[in-house]
Design a protein around this motif. Structure first.
Motif, PDB file in Angstrom:
ATOM      1  N   PHE A   1       2.425   3.035   0.705  1.00  0.00           N
ATOM      2  CA  PHE A   1       1.623   2.221   1.620  1.00  0.00           C
ATOM      3  C   PHE A   1       2.494   1.238   2.390  1.00  0.00           C
ATOM      4  CE2 PHE A   1      -2.162   0.324   3.263  1.00  0.00           C
ATOM      5  CZ  PHE A   1      -1.893  -1.027   3.373  1.00  0.00           C
TER       6      PHE A   1
ATOM      7  N   ASN B   1       2.269   0.266   6.164  1.00  0.00           N
ATOM      8  CA  ASN B   1       0.951  -0.330   5.894  1.00  0.00           C
ATOM      9  C   ASN B   1      -0.158   0.648   6.260  1.00  0.00           C
ATOM     10  OD1 ASN B   1       2.119  -2.728   5.015  1.00  0.00           O
ATOM     11  ND2 ASN B   1       2.212  -3.538   7.088  1.00  0.00           N
TER      12      ASN B   1
ATOM     13  N   ILE C   1      -2.709   4.019   4.959  1.00  0.00           N
ATOM     14  CA  ILE C   1      -3.260   4.903   3.934  1.00  0.00           C
ATOM     15  C   ILE C   1      -2.740   6.331   4.147  1.00  0.00           C
ATOM     16  CG2 ILE C   1      -5.440   5.882   3.081  1.00  0.00           C
ATOM     17  CD1 ILE C   1      -5.411   3.073   2.431  1.00  0.00           C
TER      18      ILE C   1
ATOM     19  N   GLU D   1      -8.786  -0.028   0.772  1.00  0.00           N
ATOM     20  CA  GLU D   1      -9.073  -0.997   1.841  1.00  0.00           C
ATOM     21  C   GLU D   1     -10.417  -1.669   1.629  1.00  0.00           C
ATOM     22  OE1 GLU D   1      -8.179   1.205   5.475  1.00  0.00           O
ATOM     23  OE2 GLU D   1      -6.258   0.172   5.527  1.00  0.00           O
TER      24      GLU D   1
ATOM     25  N   PHE E   1      -6.358  -4.596  -2.822  1.00  0.00           N
ATOM     26  CA  PHE E   1      -5.256  -4.153  -3.664  1.00  0.00           C
ATOM     27  C   PHE E   1      -5.493  -4.484  -5.139  1.00  0.00           C
ATOM     28  CE2 PHE E   1      -1.170  -3.249  -5.150  1.00  0.00           C
ATOM     29  CZ  PHE E   1      -0.547  -4.354  -5.683  1.00  0.00           C
TER      30      PHE E   1
ATOM     31  N   PHE F   1       4.415  -7.871  -5.755  1.00  0.00           N
ATOM     32  CA  PHE F   1       4.351  -7.315  -4.398  1.00  0.00           C
ATOM     33  C   PHE F   1       3.709  -8.248  -3.385  1.00  0.00           C
ATOM     34  CE2 PHE F   1       6.206  -3.275  -5.002  1.00  0.00           C
ATOM     35  CZ  PHE F   1       5.952  -2.912  -6.308  1.00  0.00           C
TER      36      PHE F   1
ATOM     37  N   LEU G   1       4.182  -8.558   0.631  1.00  0.00           N
ATOM     38  CA  LEU G   1       3.740  -7.361   1.345  1.00  0.00           C
ATOM     39  C   LEU G   1       2.257  -7.527   1.699  1.00  0.00           C
ATOM     40  CD1 LEU G   1       5.556  -4.631  -0.770  1.00  0.00           C
ATOM     41  CD2 LEU G   1       6.162  -5.453   1.497  1.00  0.00           C
ATOM     42  N   PRO G   2       1.869  -7.185   2.912  1.00  0.00           N
ATOM     43  CA  PRO G   2       0.501  -7.480   3.384  1.00  0.00           C
ATOM     44  C   PRO G   2      -0.520  -6.446   2.913  1.00  0.00           C
ATOM     45  CG  PRO G   2       1.771  -6.478   5.160  1.00  0.00           C
ATOM     46  CD  PRO G   2       2.700  -6.555   3.983  1.00  0.00           C
ATOM     47  N   PHE G   3      -0.844  -6.485   1.628  1.00  0.00           N
ATOM     48  CA  PHE G   3      -1.841  -5.553   1.120  1.00  0.00           C
ATOM     49  C   PHE G   3      -3.243  -6.079   1.419  1.00  0.00           C
ATOM     50  CE2 PHE G   3       1.141  -2.826  -0.309  1.00  0.00           C
ATOM     51  CZ  PHE G   3       1.867  -3.175  -1.425  1.00  0.00           C
ATOM     52  N   PRO G   4      -4.213  -5.181   1.605  1.00  0.00           N
ATOM     53  CA  PRO G   4      -5.570  -5.634   1.959  1.00  0.00           C
ATOM     54  C   PRO G   4      -6.219  -6.417   0.817  1.00  0.00           C
ATOM     55  CG  PRO G   4      -5.533  -3.255   1.551  1.00  0.00           C
ATOM     56  CD  PRO G   4      -4.117  -3.707   1.516  1.00  0.00           C
TER      57      PRO G   4
END
Lengths: 504, 159
Positions: free
Chosen positions: A405, A409, A411, B102, B106, B144, B150-153
């Motif tokens: 990911f 960024n 999916i 999403e 995350f 992370f 890190l730009p995780f949702p």
């Protein structure tokens, strides 16, 4: 004199604090990965690649390289103590390492492995320093025919030297070339096999494919079987310093393993496993007591372990000078270079000398760090082995998912990774090797550009590959490699026929 | 002719790869192998496609040649009882992860899917499952998101 100045430059760059730290993290993680069965260096490097995005290119490559040669060290521990190779390359070490552990000599086995590996790694680095610049200078004179022939040779050798069926390996090399064709054609700008998808127009990324084939697929194969509790052989891991007799017995194998391992590591498809196998066979053949091999002969540990570490160092030579990866790990490193906008190859020394010499210098320092890490910390590595696989495998999956990911960024990359994980699982079940596919995927763009330029130069005649001396040499070796299995089979049949005739 | 040969893994896999090769060859011809007198975008695909198809046919045909015997697989496709289930649940877990990623974010997705895998694939006690899953999810969040940024949702619940 020039070599000395390069040496000082390489040490200077490697000793910068952040580079030193990156090297330490790389070798530490590499040793950990090498100790843990089920997670190879390829998967580990591709999983940790996204973590390097925030680092400079020097730090990224130093860290990833550290993981690679660190796994060589780590795989030895489980081979000797458990008879389970943490890495494929450590398989040969099991033959005599485990019997040594059963005889209460695990310490000696681990110690000679660590020292031998350090010597081999240092030799490999010296060879890189000596041969790297001249080889890069020669490669700068390569034209499209030489590059095309070299990639053909590389792919052929990878298919020939891999385990299993050469037919299947060649099929996977072809499949890798086809995968590399998905997206925009670099020369004409034509969209190929994109199914009108914007995503596919950019091609399919190398890193999700590698994570899928080597990370996810490996886990799926492993979880098929219920994992029993690992019984760790309780033995004496103290007294890690080899005795005088151990050194006397191991000196020859270490020297021979170092040289042979380095040159075998350069060959595409060669690498650590081939190097350690050849070393073992040679040592057994020339030994005064070959019957001792397999029962705990220290030569059977010293030679192969040295060879596989020398091979790991040797593998960097074609990558850094020619831009040709000779194994899958190097192919992933090509991906790492390209993510940072750098093309490995003959221009690397010219355009980014600090990167080249920084990698070389960090390998010196990394080998010393590994010697320090591996000897005193063995009891810690052994404790880590007790973590059940049923707890580890979700971690591996999560690293794969998170890693894929974080590339873009997206999916989409996670989906690609899972798809190739399923494909990789099926490939393992049907005995199709993944390494040629990845190598072809990486070499494909170089091959396509060079072969098309070659054909333009020669007005469409492929014979130009045979009229230029160097490309002719590469092509002849590639053709001989392809026909050698058929030739050997024919000779075998002739021999059987003659033998039957004689017996009649 | 032994009809079981057709169910042989080599036969099926060889057939699949040969068909894939043919598809790419068809595409290569469409894009043009020769263009304006020079090599076109279809050149490398057709070379690779022909190799893949031809060798796929070799794999298919070899067991039927005189003097050749069919290579038997040394074990069943799924070697143990429960193998299919474990592999299926693991793969399902991966797909569920990307479906929920999403929407739930995350942290929650990591927690839920880890619980799923730890519980279903090789069952352990709930206390170990929940404890391990929480530890893993928190560790991943810290490493992370917090350290590496890190730009995780964050998902619907904003976690």
């Amino acid at each position: 004199m020039e070599t000395l100045s390069h040496l000082f430059l390489s040490i200077q760059i490697a000793m910068e604090p952040m580079n030193l730290f990156a090297c330490f993290i790389g070798v530490f993680v590499g040793t950990l990965v090498g100790v843990l069965p089920g997670l190879g260096s390829t998967a580990a490097i591709s999983l940790l690649l996204p973590i390097t995005f925030g680092l400079s290119v020097n730090q990224s490559i130093i860290m990833l390289a550290g993981i690679y040669y660190g796994t060589m060290y780590g795989g030895t521990t489980t081979s000797i103590l458990l008879n389970i190779p943490g890495e494929d390359v450590a398989m040969i070490t099991c033959l005599d390492g485990y019997p040594m552990a059963k005889q209460g000599r695990a310490g000696a086995a681990l110690g000679i492995s660590a020292f031998g590996s350090c010597i081999a790694g240092t030799f490999a680095v010296i060879m890189l320093m000596v041969f790297g610049p001249p080889l890069a200078a020669v490669a700068l004179r390569f034209g499209p025919p030489e590059n095309a022939a070299l990639t053909i040779l590389g792919l052929t050798l990878v298919s020939y030297l891999g385990s299993g069926s050469m037919t299947k390996a060649l099929m996977m090399a072809a499949a890798g070339l086809l995968l590399g064709c998905i997206g925009l054609d670099l020369m004409e700008g034509t969209e190929r096999y994109t199914l009108n998808s914007l995503r596919l127009r950019e091609g399919i990324g190398l890193v999700p494919i590698v994570m899928g084939l080597f990370g996810v697929a490996e886990v799926l194969i492993t979880i098929e079987r219920v994992q029993g509790k690992i019984e760790i052989f309780k033995t004496n891991t103290k007294n890690l310093l080899p005795t005088k007799q151990d050194w006397k017995d191991s000196a020859g194998p270490i020297a021979r393993g170092t040289v042979a391992g380095f040159f075998l590591g350069i060959i595409p498809g060669g690498g650590g496993f081939l190097a350690s196998l050849v070393s073992y066979v040679v040592e057994k053949k020339i030994s005064k007591h070959p019957e001792k091999f397999g029962t705990g002969a220290i030569e059977g540990v010293a030679g192969p372990e040295t060879a596989n570490n020398a091979g790991a160092g040797g593998a960097f030579l074609p990558l850094l000078t020619l831009g040709i990866p000779c194994n899958v790990v190097m192919a992933v490193l090509v991906g790492a270079f390209m993510i940072h906008g750098i093309n490995p190859g003959p221009l690397l020394l010219v355009e980014h000398p600090d990167l080249f010499w920084g990698i070389v210098g960090s390998m010196y320092i990394g080998n010393v760090m590994l010697l320090i890490l591996n000897l005193p910390l063995i009891s810690i590595w052994v404790k880590i082995l007790k973590i059940p696989y049923k707890i580890l495998f979700p971690l591996i999956f999560l690293f794969c998912l998170v890693g894929s990911f974080s590339l873009n960024n997206s999916i989409w990359d996670m989906g690609v990774m899972i798809l190739f994980g399923i494909i990789g699982y099926w490939m393992k079940k049907t005995e199709y090797p993944s390494a040629p596919l990845v190598m072809a995927l990486v070499l494909g763009p170089m091959f396509e550009t060079s072969i098309r330029q070659t054909l333009v130069m020669s007005s469409g005649s492929p014979l130009i590959l045979f009229t230029r001396p160097l490309s002719c040499a590469f092509m002849v070796v590639a053709i001989l490699t392809l026909i050698s299995p058929l030739f050997l089979k024919w000779i075998g049949k002739q021999r059987i026929g003659m033998k039957m005739k004689y017996e009649d | 002719m032994d009809r079981h040969a057709f169910l042989n893994r080599d036969f099926i896999s060889g057939l699949i790869w040969a068909v894939i090769g043919l598809v790419f060859c068809a595409g290569a011809i469409h894009y043009g192998v020769i263009l304006n007198g020079g090599p076109g975008p279809g050149l490398v695909p057709i070379i690779a496609g022909v190799i893949l198809t031809a060798l796929g046919l070799v794999i298919i045909i070899t067991p039927f040649l005189p003097g050749k015997s069919r290579v038997e697989a040394t074990e069943n496709f799924f070697p143990e009882e429960g193998s299919f289930k474990r592999v299926f649940y693991a793969t399902l877990g991966l797909f569920v992860y990307i479906l929920l990623f999403e929407f739930l974010g995350f942290f929650i997705t990591t927690l839920v899917v880890t619980i799923f895998m730890l519980r279903l694939i090789e069952p352990m006690k709930w206390s170990i499952v929940l404890g391990s899953a929480l530890l893993i999810a928190v560790s991943f969040h810290l490493v992370f998101r917090t350290v590496l940024k890190l730009p995780f949702p964050r998902g619907y619940f904003g976690i």
